[in-house]
Design a protein around this motif. Structure first.
Motif, PDB file in Angstrom:
ATOM      1  N   ASN A  67       0.128  -1.368  -0.087  1.00 24.89           N
ATOM      2  CA  ASN A  67       0.165   0.099  -0.023  1.00 24.89           C
ATOM      3  C   ASN A  67       1.071   1.103   0.311  1.00 24.89           C
ATOM      4  N   ASN A  68       0.341   2.120  -0.895  1.00 20.73           N
ATOM      5  CA  ASN A  68       1.132   3.811  -0.276  1.00 20.73           C
ATOM      6  C   ASN A  68       0.041   4.895   0.449  1.00 20.73           C
ATOM      7  N   GLU A  69       0.648   4.280   1.899  1.00 14.33           N
ATOM      8  CA  GLU A  69       0.465   4.976   2.732  1.00 14.33           C
ATOM      9  C   GLU A  69       0.450   6.973   2.883  1.00 14.33           C
ATOM     10  N   GLN A  70       1.090   7.285   2.248  1.00 12.46           N
ATOM     11  CA  GLN A  70       1.314   8.737   2.266  1.00 12.46           C
ATOM     12  C   GLN A  70       0.263   9.583   1.618  1.00 12.46           C
ATOM     13  N   TYR A  71      -0.178   8.244  -0.220  1.00  8.63           N
ATOM     14  CA  TYR A  71      -1.640   8.640  -0.773  1.00  8.63           C
ATOM     15  C   TYR A  71      -2.604   7.984  -0.276  1.00  8.63           C
ATOM     16  N   ASP A  72      -2.480   7.227   0.132  1.00 14.96           N
ATOM     17  CA  ASP A  72      -3.953   6.552   0.924  1.00 14.96           C
ATOM     18  C   ASP A  72      -4.342   5.697   0.098  1.00 14.96           C
ATOM     19  N   LEU A  73      -3.382   5.375  -1.122  1.00 17.23           N
ATOM     20  CA  LEU A  73      -3.547   3.599  -1.854  1.00 17.23           C
ATOM     21  C   LEU A  73      -3.832   2.387  -1.426  1.00 17.23           C
ATOM     22  N   LYS A  74      -4.462   2.096  -0.708  1.00 19.80           N
ATOM     23  CA  LYS A  74      -5.009   0.845  -0.089  1.00 19.80           C
ATOM     24  C   LYS A  74      -5.105  -0.802  -1.100  1.00 19.80           C
ATOM     25  N   SER A 151      -6.540   3.469 -10.929  1.00 24.03           N
ATOM     26  CA  SER A 151      -7.191   2.097  -9.302  1.00 24.03           C
ATOM     27  C   SER A 151      -8.076   1.284 -10.466  1.00 24.03           C
TER      28      SER A 151
END
Length: 153
Positions: A67-74, A151
């Motif tokens: 995931n990319n926590e910085q950009y909230d990509l889950k 996405s």
């Protein structure tokens, strides 16, 4: 062969070590082979794909469960180490392999693919529906990058 004829690669799963055959000359040119290893390469969840033309590995892409926590990509996978051997640039082989990877990840119900894309590759990814997010940043020894993502429903 007509100009409109598209040559198809044969995409398949490959090993971490197989990725080095393309990572080294394209992404780590002039550096030791040890620089080809990426953290997470050997995790069970990591997917390494290779594209073959006449049984020769010419393009690679690795997908990491991250995931990319910085950009909230889950529910996301990170694309890393995507490369096409120089003699095969501009012929659609990288695109074919990336689309194959997208399909594979969508079948696994992954919602987003993201990457740290070199500025020189932005156009390639934008053509395939990827968007930049955030601001440009420097990867030491490599150059300027943007985070890009795509996405799926």
């Amino acid at each position: 062969m007509s100009k409109n004829t598209v040559t198809r690669i044969v995409p398949q799963l490959i090993s971490t070590e197989d990725t080095y055959k393309v990572r080294l000359p394209v992404l780590r040119k002039g550096k030791p082979i040890t620089t080809c290893y990426l953290p997470g390469d050997d995790l069970e969840t990591t997917i390494h794909l290779g594209g073959f033309l006449d049984d020769k590995l010419i393009t690679i892409a690795s997908f990491f469960d991250a995931n990319n926590e910085q950009y909230d990509l889950k529910n996301a996978y990170q694309l890393r180490g995507m490369a096409v051997l120089e003699d095969y640039h501009g012929r659609g082989f990288g695109q074919q392999l990336l689309l194959f990877g997208e399909q594979l990840l969508q079948e696994k119900k992954v919602k987003t693919i993201w990457m740290n894309a070199r500025v020189s590759a932005l156009g390639f990814y934008e053509k395939l529906g990827y968007q930049t997010i955030g601001t440009v940043f420097e990867v030491p020894g490599v150059g300027e990058h943007y985070v890009m993502f795509k996405s799926f429903k």
